[in-house]
Scaffold this motif. Structure first.
Motif, short mmCIF file in Angstrom:
data_model
loop_
_atom_site.label_atom_id
_atom_site.label_comp_id
_atom_site.label_asym_id
_atom_site.label_seq_id
_atom_site.Cartn_x
_atom_site.Cartn_y
_atom_site.Cartn_z
N ALA A 1 0.80 -1.23 0.00
CA ALA A 1 0.00 0.00 0.00
C ALA A 1 0.83 1.28 0.00
O ALA A 1 0.57 2.18 -0.80
CB ALA A 1 -0.99 0.00 1.16
N PRO A 2 1.85 1.40 0.86
CA PRO A 2 2.59 2.67 0.87
C PRO A 2 3.43 2.92 -0.38
O PRO A 2 3.80 4.05 -0.65
CB PRO A 2 3.51 2.55 2.09
CG PRO A 2 3.14 1.32 2.81
CD PRO A 2 2.31 0.50 1.91
N VAL A 3 3.75 1.89 -1.13
CA VAL A 3 4.69 2.06 -2.24
C VAL A 3 4.05 1.82 -3.61
O VAL A 3 4.63 2.19 -4.62
CB VAL A 3 5.92 1.13 -2.03
CG1 VAL A 3 5.57 -0.31 -2.27
CG2 VAL A 3 7.08 1.56 -2.88
N VAL A 4 2.85 1.27 -3.66
CA VAL A 4 2.27 0.90 -4.96
C VAL A 4 2.01 2.12 -5.84
O VAL A 4 2.27 2.08 -7.05
CB VAL A 4 1.01 0.01 -4.78
CG1 VAL A 4 -0.18 0.80 -4.32
CG2 VAL A 4 0.70 -0.74 -6.06
N ASP A 5 1.53 3.20 -5.27
CA ASP A 5 1.29 4.41 -6.08
C ASP A 5 2.60 4.99 -6.60
O ASP A 5 2.70 5.35 -7.78
CB ASP A 5 0.55 5.48 -5.26
CG ASP A 5 -0.91 5.14 -5.06
OD1 ASP A 5 -1.46 4.36 -5.86
OD2 ASP A 5 -1.52 5.66 -4.11
N ARG B 1 6.50 5.97 -10.92
CA ARG B 1 7.90 5.94 -11.36
C ARG B 1 8.10 5.06 -12.58
O ARG B 1 8.93 5.37 -13.44
CB ARG B 1 8.82 5.46 -10.24
CG ARG B 1 8.81 6.31 -9.00
CD ARG B 1 9.10 7.77 -9.29
NE ARG B 1 8.77 8.55 -8.10
CZ ARG B 1 7.95 9.60 -8.09
NH1 ARG B 1 7.37 10.01 -9.19
NH2 ARG B 1 7.70 10.24 -6.97
N ILE B 2 7.37 3.96 -12.65
CA ILE B 2 7.48 3.08 -13.82
C ILE B 2 7.20 3.86 -15.10
O ILE B 2 7.95 3.79 -16.06
CB ILE B 2 6.53 1.86 -13.67
CG1 ILE B 2 7.09 0.87 -12.65
CG2 ILE B 2 6.27 1.19 -15.01
CD1 ILE B 2 6.14 -0.26 -12.28
N ARG C 1 14.78 3.04 -5.51
CA ARG C 1 14.44 2.99 -4.08
C ARG C 1 13.15 2.21 -3.86
O ARG C 1 13.06 1.40 -2.94
CB ARG C 1 14.33 4.40 -3.51
CG ARG C 1 15.68 5.03 -3.23
CD ARG C 1 15.56 6.24 -2.32
NE ARG C 1 14.67 7.28 -2.82
CZ ARG C 1 15.06 8.29 -3.57
NH1 ARG C 1 16.32 8.43 -3.92
NH2 ARG C 1 14.19 9.19 -3.98
N ALA C 2 12.15 2.45 -4.71
CA ALA C 2 10.89 1.72 -4.58
C ALA C 2 11.10 0.24 -4.86
O ALA C 2 10.52 -0.62 -4.19
CB ALA C 2 9.85 2.31 -5.54
N ARG C 3 11.95 -0.08 -5.82
CA ARG C 3 12.25 -1.48 -6.15
C ARG C 3 12.81 -2.21 -4.94
O ARG C 3 12.42 -3.33 -4.65
CB ARG C 3 13.24 -1.55 -7.31
CG ARG C 3 13.68 -2.96 -7.67
CD ARG C 3 14.83 -2.98 -8.66
NE ARG C 3 16.06 -2.44 -8.16
CZ ARG C 3 16.96 -3.13 -7.46
NH1 ARG C 3 16.77 -4.37 -7.17
NH2 ARG C 3 18.06 -2.54 -7.05
N ARG C 4 13.71 -1.57 -4.23
CA ARG C 4 14.31 -2.20 -3.05
C ARG C 4 13.26 -2.46 -1.97
O ARG C 4 13.36 -3.43 -1.23
CB ARG C 4 15.45 -1.35 -2.51
CG ARG C 4 16.68 -1.40 -3.39
CD ARG C 4 17.88 -0.74 -2.74
NE ARG C 4 17.73 0.69 -2.54
CZ ARG C 4 18.18 1.61 -3.38
NH1 ARG C 4 18.80 1.26 -4.48
NH2 ARG C 4 18.01 2.89 -3.13
N ARG C 5 12.25 -1.61 -1.89
CA ARG C 5 11.21 -1.78 -0.86
C ARG C 5 10.26 -2.93 -1.18
O ARG C 5 9.65 -3.48 -0.27
CB ARG C 5 10.42 -0.49 -0.71
CG ARG C 5 11.27 0.61 -0.08
CD ARG C 5 10.59 1.95 -0.06
NE ARG C 5 9.32 1.94 0.61
CZ ARG C 5 8.44 2.93 0.52
NH1 ARG C 5 8.70 3.98 -0.22
NH2 ARG C 5 7.30 2.86 1.16
N VAL C 6 10.11 -3.29 -2.46
CA VAL C 6 9.15 -4.33 -2.83
C VAL C 6 9.83 -5.57 -3.41
O VAL C 6 9.17 -6.44 -3.96
CB VAL C 6 8.10 -3.81 -3.83
CG1 VAL C 6 7.27 -2.70 -3.22
CG2 VAL C 6 8.74 -3.36 -5.13
#
Length: 183
Positions: free
Chosen positions: A43-47, A52-53, A88-93
């Protein structure tokens, strides 16, 4: 067969049905908890991931279409910033979206590769088209994982991997390199 035997058989069937129902309820409850947990993680990173994609591809496209060196540099900086945020988002997911990591890494490299193709607009367009396909495959896989609360489906992972392979092989062909040796 006496009425006592029939009663005993009926009680056995009822007990078996109750045990099967209990097992199903336990499995279903555990499964729903797992789905809820994945959604909480995503939830916190999907948007941000979704933005970013597409932002990486959009900024790379604008960089390739820039008509002056100053404009190209401006778009290059914005594309690099978007790529860094994607990393950064990639590392989180990485673990919750298992299987999409390589596609996200490949997409994050797109701005660097496009910046080297400013003198070859046809090649840049081919690479951008392939990167757009990768972005769509990743977006679809992330959306599906979030909505279902399950890790990405194998078909979505394969589609993203195939699109990432296409981007890398196209880059290798255009730039005369071989990234398969660096994996």
């Amino acid at each position: 067969m006496t009425s006592d035997d029939v009663t005993l058989i009926a009680a056995g069937i009822a007990a078996t049905a109750s045990l099967v129902a209990l097992g199903f309820n336990i499995w279903n409850h555990r499964s729903s908890e797992t789905r809820a947990a994945l959604r909480v993680i995503l939830a916190p990173v999907v948007d941000e991931l979704g933005e970013r994609i597409h932002e990486v591809v959009a900024m790379s496209t604008m960089m390739s279409k820039a008509d002056s060196e100053q404009s190209r540099l401006k778009w290059r900086e914005q594309a690099a910033a978007a790529a860094e945020k994607l990393k950064r988002a990639r590392r989180r997911v990485r673990y919750s979206l298992w299987g999409l990591d390589e596609g996200l890494r490949t997409l994050a490299r797109t701005p660097d590769w496009i910046s080297h193709l400013s003198a070859a607009p046809v090649s840049a367009k081919q690479l951008l088209d392939a990167s757009g396909e990768l972005a769509e495959a990743l977006d679809e896989a992330v959306r599906s994982a979030y909505l279902t609360g399950r890790p990405p489906k194998q078909k979505d992972v394969k589609k993203a991997d195939a699109a990432a392979d296409k981007v890398r092989s196209l880059r290798d062909r255009i730039m005369g390199t071989d990234s398969s040796k660096r994996r």
